[in-house]
Scaffold this motif. Sequence first.
Motif, PDB file in Angstrom:
ATOM      1  N   VAL A 108       0.923  -1.108   0.212  1.00 14.51           N
ATOM      2  CA  VAL A 108       0.170   0.015  -0.044  1.00 14.51           C
ATOM      3  C   VAL A 108       1.018   1.275   0.145  1.00 14.51           C
ATOM      4  O   VAL A 108       1.595   1.588   1.072  1.00 14.51           O
ATOM      5  CB  VAL A 108      -0.913   0.016   1.239  1.00 14.51           C
ATOM      6  CG1 VAL A 108      -1.749   1.301   1.158  1.00 14.51           C
ATOM      7  CG2 VAL A 108      -1.833  -1.296   1.388  1.00 14.51           C
ATOM      8  N   VAL A 128      -6.239   2.220   7.448  1.00 13.52           N
ATOM      9  CA  VAL A 128      -5.734   1.148   6.619  1.00 13.52           C
ATOM     10  C   VAL A 128      -5.308   0.008   7.692  1.00 13.52           C
ATOM     11  O   VAL A 128      -4.819   0.182   8.855  1.00 13.52           O
ATOM     12  CB  VAL A 128      -4.057   1.328   6.098  1.00 13.52           C
ATOM     13  CG1 VAL A 128      -3.837   0.043   5.296  1.00 13.52           C
ATOM     14  CG2 VAL A 128      -4.138   2.410   5.018  1.00 13.52           C
ATOM     15  N   ILE A 139       3.154  -0.900   4.007  1.00 13.38           N
ATOM     16  CA  ILE A 139       2.376   0.294   4.100  1.00 13.38           C
ATOM     17  C   ILE A 139       3.531   1.482   4.195  1.00 13.38           C
ATOM     18  O   ILE A 139       3.993   1.631   5.233  1.00 13.38           O
ATOM     19  CB  ILE A 139       1.384   0.414   5.212  1.00 13.38           C
ATOM     20  CG1 ILE A 139       0.683  -0.891   5.146  1.00 13.38           C
ATOM     21  CG2 ILE A 139       0.712   1.729   5.203  1.00 13.38           C
ATOM     22  CD1 ILE A 139      -0.347  -1.087   6.378  1.00 13.38           C
ATOM     23  N   ASN A 142       2.288   6.813   2.625  1.00 18.30           N
ATOM     24  CA  ASN A 142       1.104   7.291   2.264  1.00 18.30           C
ATOM     25  C   ASN A 142       0.957   8.698   3.159  1.00 18.30           C
ATOM     26  O   ASN A 142       1.450   8.764   4.168  1.00 18.30           O
ATOM     27  CB  ASN A 142      -0.136   6.287   3.021  1.00 18.30           C
ATOM     28  CG  ASN A 142       0.349   5.023   2.039  1.00 18.30           C
ATOM     29  OD1 ASN A 142      -0.032   4.771   1.006  1.00 18.30           O
ATOM     30  ND2 ASN A 142       0.781   3.894   2.709  1.00 18.30           N
ATOM     31  N   VAL A 160      -3.080   3.992  10.766  1.00 20.66           N
ATOM     32  CA  VAL A 160      -2.419   2.713  10.413  1.00 20.66           C
ATOM     33  C   VAL A 160      -2.391   1.507  11.492  1.00 20.66           C
ATOM     34  O   VAL A 160      -2.121   1.938  12.274  1.00 20.66           O
ATOM     35  CB  VAL A 160      -1.221   2.942   9.528  1.00 20.66           C
ATOM     36  CG1 VAL A 160      -0.685   1.750   8.901  1.00 20.66           C
ATOM     37  CG2 VAL A 160      -1.448   3.960   8.569  1.00 20.66           C
ATOM     38  N   ASN A 189       5.304   7.101   6.244  1.00 20.65           N
ATOM     39  CA  ASN A 189       3.970   7.609   6.067  1.00 20.65           C
ATOM     40  C   ASN A 189       3.752   8.910   6.930  1.00 20.65           C
ATOM     41  O   ASN A 189       4.529   9.108   7.889  1.00 20.65           O
ATOM     42  CB  ASN A 189       3.010   6.721   6.693  1.00 20.65           C
ATOM     43  CG  ASN A 189       3.087   5.394   5.916  1.00 20.65           C
ATOM     44  OD1 ASN A 189       2.441   5.218   4.776  1.00 20.65           O
ATOM     45  ND2 ASN A 189       3.762   4.381   6.580  1.00 20.65           N
TER      46      ASN A 189
END
Length: 254
Positions: A108, A128, A139, A142, A160, A189
């Motif tokens: 992601v 997420v 992840i 983002n 997250v 992130n």
Amino acid sequence: MAVIESTASEGFIVQAPYWVFENLVIRGVCPVHSNCEHAFHVVGSAKGTVIRNNRIEDFNAHIKVNGLKPRWPDFGLIQFNTLTNNSPRRTGHPVTPIDIVAADQWQVLDNHIYDFIKGDGNRISYGVFMKGAGRGGLIARNLVICTTQNVSQPGLRVGVSLGGGGTDKGSCRDAKCITEHSHGTISGNVIAHCNDFGIYINQANQSRIEHNKLINTYGIDIRYPTSSAILLDNQHDGMIRARDGASLIAPSSH
């Protein structure tokens, strides 16, 4: 971009491998929010699915991934998408724009995820999560903003998570879910304006949390004996908490 308006519970049900969906605008237009569940439901044999450069609005779980035993949709990619809702979701159903259960090696990356407020039921939502005894999720990079206005409105919003709120054993890859996710990485992130934790590790082992920036969240929470995490060079204005037997190494978070 093509524009698709949906009143269906699920817009695209993906059950075959290596499909690519890109450059779409998909809007849920259900008068009853519980009726617009997923823009994409990736299941069973749909390994290698790519969802890239789309704008997806007004669903409960915009992208839902899960297995159909004994097949698991591994090795997917979700990148360069914008996922949002234009109002709180009036539903008791799960509200999580990216909801990945029991799938391995999903990435992601580089998404903008914001305004995921659950207005009914338990009022707990996530931006997420990966859970359900999956492995090797990434992840990264983002921008996750739990809400862009009125941070204190009712409900709890987590940015997250590896582990989310846990998984029913029947939906777990190993039918046990002693560990909700293994060898997951949350990296680079920006997570902001969450009235709960920006990062939550729930029964996820050998997790790596690095180079994230958390703004106006409670911080980072690692929970339960099966959780272990190493934290490297994160910036945050909340706490770092390991509780209920969790293991934490945090040499350079501040």
